[in-house]
Write a protein that holds these residues in place. Structure first.
Motif, PDB file in Angstrom:
ATOM      1  N   LEU A  70       0.820  -1.204   0.000  1.00 54.71           N
ATOM      2  CA  LEU A  70       0.000   0.000   0.000  1.00 54.71           C
ATOM      3  C   LEU A  70       0.856   1.257   0.000  1.00 54.71           C
ATOM      4  O   LEU A  70       1.804   1.372   0.775  1.00 54.71           O
ATOM      5  CB  LEU A  70      -0.924   0.014   1.219  1.00 54.71           C
ATOM      6  N   GLY A  71       0.481   2.183  -0.889  1.00 56.36           N
ATOM      7  CA  GLY A  71       1.131   3.485  -0.840  1.00 56.36           C
ATOM      8  C   GLY A  71       0.640   4.267   0.362  1.00 56.36           C
ATOM      9  O   GLY A  71       1.409   4.941   1.042  1.00 56.36           O
ATOM     10  N   ASP A  72      -0.659   4.143   0.640  1.00 55.92           N
ATOM     11  CA  ASP A  72      -1.272   4.828   1.780  1.00 55.92           C
ATOM     12  C   ASP A  72      -2.196   3.849   2.507  1.00 55.92           C
ATOM     13  O   ASP A  72      -2.950   3.109   1.871  1.00 55.92           O
ATOM     14  CB  ASP A  72      -2.096   6.033   1.320  1.00 55.92           C
ATOM     15  N   GLU A  73      -2.150   3.876   3.822  1.00 55.51           N
ATOM     16  CA  GLU A  73      -3.113   3.131   4.619  1.00 55.51           C
ATOM     17  C   GLU A  73      -4.422   3.917   4.658  1.00 55.51           C
ATOM     18  O   GLU A  73      -4.414   5.149   4.535  1.00 55.51           O
ATOM     19  CB  GLU A  73      -2.588   2.934   6.046  1.00 55.51           C
ATOM     20  N   PRO A  74      -5.547   3.230   4.832  1.00 56.99           N
ATOM     21  CA  PRO A  74      -6.813   3.953   4.970  1.00 56.99           C
ATOM     22  C   PRO A  74      -6.760   4.934   6.138  1.00 56.99           C
ATOM     23  O   PRO A  74      -6.109   4.676   7.148  1.00 56.99           O
ATOM     24  CB  PRO A  74      -7.835   2.840   5.231  1.00 56.99           C
ATOM     25  N   ARG A  75      -7.446   6.040   5.980  1.00 52.25           N
ATOM     26  CA  ARG A  75      -7.461   7.043   7.049  1.00 52.25           C
ATOM     27  C   ARG A  75      -8.161   6.519   8.287  1.00 52.25           C
ATOM     28  O   ARG A  75      -7.765   6.815   9.407  1.00 52.25           O
ATOM     29  CB  ARG A  75      -8.171   8.302   6.543  1.00 52.25           C
ATOM     30  N   TRP A  76      -9.235   5.762   8.079  1.00 46.41           N
ATOM     31  CA  TRP A  76     -10.063   5.310   9.195  1.00 46.41           C
ATOM     32  C   TRP A  76      -9.741   3.864   9.540  1.00 46.41           C
ATOM     33  O   TRP A  76      -9.824   2.986   8.698  1.00 46.41           O
ATOM     34  CB  TRP A  76     -11.545   5.459   8.850  1.00 46.41           C
TER      35      TRP A  76
END
Length: 322
Positions: free
Chosen positions: A308-314
């Protein structure tokens, strides 16, 4: 007064509970029913029994029959109380006179589900009971946690994930969140017809949409833009869920990846149709489901989760505490 002994399933034989649950998932969710066939027999039966409880709770809350038209909503709060009473009785091994609740008691006794697990889901029905609507994205994700993320966690426990495997449970929650975001994007017009709206009020304000007008024809482009926001968040949570799926046994991994492909395809189709997404209901055909299952088979075989480039915000820890 004669004492009623505590027995899993309220004393019912397990096989009829499984059969009733199989029929419930077959009628209530063709997509999940198709994916559930890929589990090993024991897991499949447990998934069916958990689903039957979820479906029955949802129908009781909305006075529906297998997700049909909404019924009278005047006594919805009482129905939610009834759900709590029956669920606790089922967990206590008492007969409930309702096969779906007895099935929940049966599967709970087998895998260790608790009232706290059930309460996280029932709280979502309670939000509908008070005609709740999200003001912010955080509110939206809190609702998604209750009605789907918490179910994903219970499904993971049914599949044998241990409670101490926190990150894997977080990823299971992500899949539930992804499913619900896809559902909201697809069903926004149907929800509006039933007097419900799960799009955050702040999004409606940002799109300069008058209250209660978001599904009107002159706002279809704005609605498509907001559906796109839902689908983009769906994609992020679905990608995150694949990290947890990689830790499951092969049959479970295959089933979960199939379900993920089927549901995310719904969200992607909503996005692809743009303003025309609600002219006809988006669904996946039988042939498409088979195609998703085949693709999931090879994905499960290779078992190479995404980076993942970014993890989920929530995250589950944030939403469960709200």
């Amino acid at each position: 007064m004669r004492h009623t002994p505590r027995e899993p399933g309220g004393g019912r034989n397990r096989a009829p509970l499984v059969e009733k649950s199989r029929l419930a998932i077959k009628q209530g969710s063709k997509s999940f029913s198709a994916a559930s066939r890929l589990f090993d027999r024991e897991t499949r039966e447990r998934v069916w029994m958990l689903y039957a409880w979820c479906r029955r709770c949802d129908d009781l809350t909305d006075a529906q029959d297998m997700g049909g038209a909404l019924g009278d909503q005047s006594d919805i709060a009482e129905r939610v109380k009834h759900i709590r009473v029956l669920t606790q009785a089922a967990l206590d091994g008492q007969p409930t006179a309702d096969p779906a609740f007895d099935a929940f008691g049966q599967v709970a006794s087998e895998v260790g589900l608790t009232m706290a697990d059930a309460e996280a889901v029932i709280a979502g029905f309670e939000l509908d009971a008070i005609d709740w609507r999200p003001r912010s994205e955080a509110d939206l994700m809190r609702y998604c946690w209750h009605v789907a993320g918490a179910v994903g966690v219970m499904m993971a426990l049914v599949m044998g994930v241990k409670r101490e495997e926190e990150d894997t449970l977080d990823r299971a929650c992500d899949l539930g969140l992804a499913f619900q975001l896809a559902n909201i994007a697809r069903d926004v017009v149907e929800d509006d017809a039933a007097g419900r709206c799960y799009i955050p009020e702040i999004w409606l304000v940002e799109e300069d949409i008058e209250p209660g007008q978001h599904t009107k024809p002159h706002h279809r482009q704005e609605l498509a833009d907001m559906a796109g926001r839902l689908v983009r968040r769906m994609e992020l949570h679905a990608a995150s869920s694949r990290i947890g799926a990689a830790r499951l046994p092969f049959r479970c991994r295959w089933a979960i990846l199939s379900a993920a492909r089927i549901y995310t395809a719904i969200g992607r189709e909503v996005l692809a149709r743009g303003p025309a997404a609600w002219d006809h209901r988006v669904y996946t055909s039988k042939a498409q489901k088979i195609g998703h299952a085949l693709a999931a088979f090879f994905e499960a075989l290779v078992n190479r989760p995404p980076k993942l480039g970014d993890e989920p915000r929530w995250r589950r820890s944030d939403l469960a505490e709200r």
